[in-house]
Design an enzyme around this catalytic site. Structure first.
Site: not given
Ligand code: ADP
Length: 395
Positions: A10, A88, A177, A238, A281, A330-332, A382
């Site tokens: 990538n 990618r 994406h 952004r 975030c 979204g996952e965390n 991905e």
């Molecule tokens: P990329 O687009 O670089 O692949 P990621 O999918 O790894 O990015 O997402 C990064 C974002 O996820 C960051 O803004 C990070 O703060 C946020 N993030 C990761 N863990 C948490 C959490 N536990 N709570 C809130 N935000 C989180």
């Protein structure tokens, strides 16, 4: 030794991520990244069997990193296990509607899309040429971020500007994406026991870059990113969508050039711009919890814009079988998910606090109560998609 693994490459504008993955089970044998390429601080670091290693490579560019990568893969005895290389590629324009093997025509096609992704596509081309040079025996495939969205109908991708710009320069919405949406929508349908070919799924891919897509019967029918990744949701740095006259306003009031304004909107806006603190975030959530007003405002705007644009994408689906959250945020972030589902109450979302807290940090599942419109968490992958596409193409 069987050549069962795939080397994933990538190439970003100043970075190169790599990984060796088994396409059957997704097992990651090694992963690494080269950063600050073409600067005196360039370096490569990688993780193999739990051990981290790093080497400085002052002034190295993408091409030179491939030499080091070849050495590392030989030292770790992974080289002989690799059957092919998957790249990618960010922008495939209208030319590439699916993944394909690298040929002279494909290289030309990626070159023809440089005007659509001037920072990324040239880096991808260097990566492809370097891979041909350093790994001459291996077949290579390209997997495009834009390809999955090529099923969008005209009404979703045509901008309301003079039509000649589309005819002459292919100015339109492309979306990004796509590899993540393909994986997550299929996984969501599988987790819910839905037939993908008869499903209506909203996906919110929320990472540093963030977008959302409407996936109907397994195909993208609309998405929030546009010609470039700047359009759509509020992101880490952004702005997302705004009045295009902001350009002339900033030019007239501050005297900024086109390049400076593009830089401000891409790199200094979003969560970072509103909070003045960070693009991250998690850091913003922590600051908001401590009472920082602008951090709270950044979160409020982020969630409101996300909910509003997801609501817009529901139009493209006609119904919502599920809303899937993915990407680092979204996952965390149970906080973001909770706020967004509250704002989207009109669609019948009834979130379970317990499930929302449970499904974080790699755990996937439905986060709404019985009888609610389904919202869920799906961990995107991905790299696995790229590995599987490559394995299928090289046979
Ligand atoms: P990329 O687009 O670089 O692949 P990621 O999918 O790894 O990015 O997402 C990064 C974002 O996820 C960051 O803004 C990070 O703060 C946020 N993030 C990761 N863990 C948490 C959490 N536990 N709570 C809130 N935000 C989180």
């Amino acid at each position: 030794m069987t050549q069962e693994n795939i080397l994933i490459i990538n190439c970003g504008s100043s970075s190169l991520k790599f990984a060796v993955i088994n396409p059957q089970d997704g097992d990651e044998k090694i992963s690494g990244v080269a950063e600050r390429l073409s600067t005196p601080e360039a370096f490569v670091r990688w993780k193999f069997q739990g051990n981290k290693d790093m080497v400085e490579m002052p002034a190295a560019g993408h091409f030179e990193v491939f030499g080091k990568l070849l050495d590392v893969l030989k030292e770790t005895n992974l080289f002989d296990t690799i059957g092919g290389i998957g790249h990618r590629v960010v922008h495939g324009g209208e030319t590439f509607k699916e993944s394909c093997l690298v040929t002279d025509e494909v290289v030309q096609g990626i070159e023809d899309c440089i005007h659509l992704a001037p920072l990324h596509n040239p880096a991808h081309l260097v990566g492809i040429r370097a891979a041909i040079e350093y790994f001459p025996g291996l077949k290579q495939a390209t997997v495009f971020d834009t390809a999955f969205h090529q099923t969008m109908p005209e009404r979703a991708y045509i901008y309301a500007v003079p039509y000649e710009y589309y005819e002459e320069q292919r100015l339109r919405r492309y979306g990004m994406h796509g590899t993540s949406y393909r994986y997550v929508s299929a996984k969501a349908a599988e987790m819910l026991g839905l037939d993908l070919s008869n499903s209506a799924i909203l996906v919110a891919h929320l990472g540093n870059g963030a977008s959302a897509a409407a996936v109907l019967n397994g195909e993208s029918v609309d998405t929030t990113m546009g010609l470039t990744p700047l359009e759509g949701l509020v992101m880490g740095t952004r702005s997302g969508s705004l009045d295009p006259n902001v350009f002339s306003f900033l030019n007239k009031t501050y005297g900024y050039t086109l390049e400076e304004i593009t830089d401000i909107l891409n790199k200094k806006s979003g969560l970072l711009g509103i909070s003045g603190l960070s693009n991250d975030c998690r850091a913003i959530e922590e600051a908001a919890a401590e009472g920082n007003r602008r951090a709270q405002l950044a979160l409020d705007v982020f969630c409101y814009v996300l909910a509003k644009q997801l609501a817009g994408l529901a139009v493209a689906l006609g119904r919502i079988d599920a809303l899937a959250f993915t990407g680092g945020i979204g996952e965390n972030s149970d906080l973001i998910r909770k706020k967004v589902l509250e704002l989207m109450g009109v669609f019948g979302f009834d979130m379970s606090d317990e499930l929302n807290e449970k499904f974080r940090f790699g755990n996937e599942g439905v986060i709404t109560n019985e009888g609610s419109t389904v919202a869920m968490v799906v961990a995107t992958n991905e790299e696995l998609m790229i590995a599987q596409d490559t394995a299928a193409l090289i046979g």
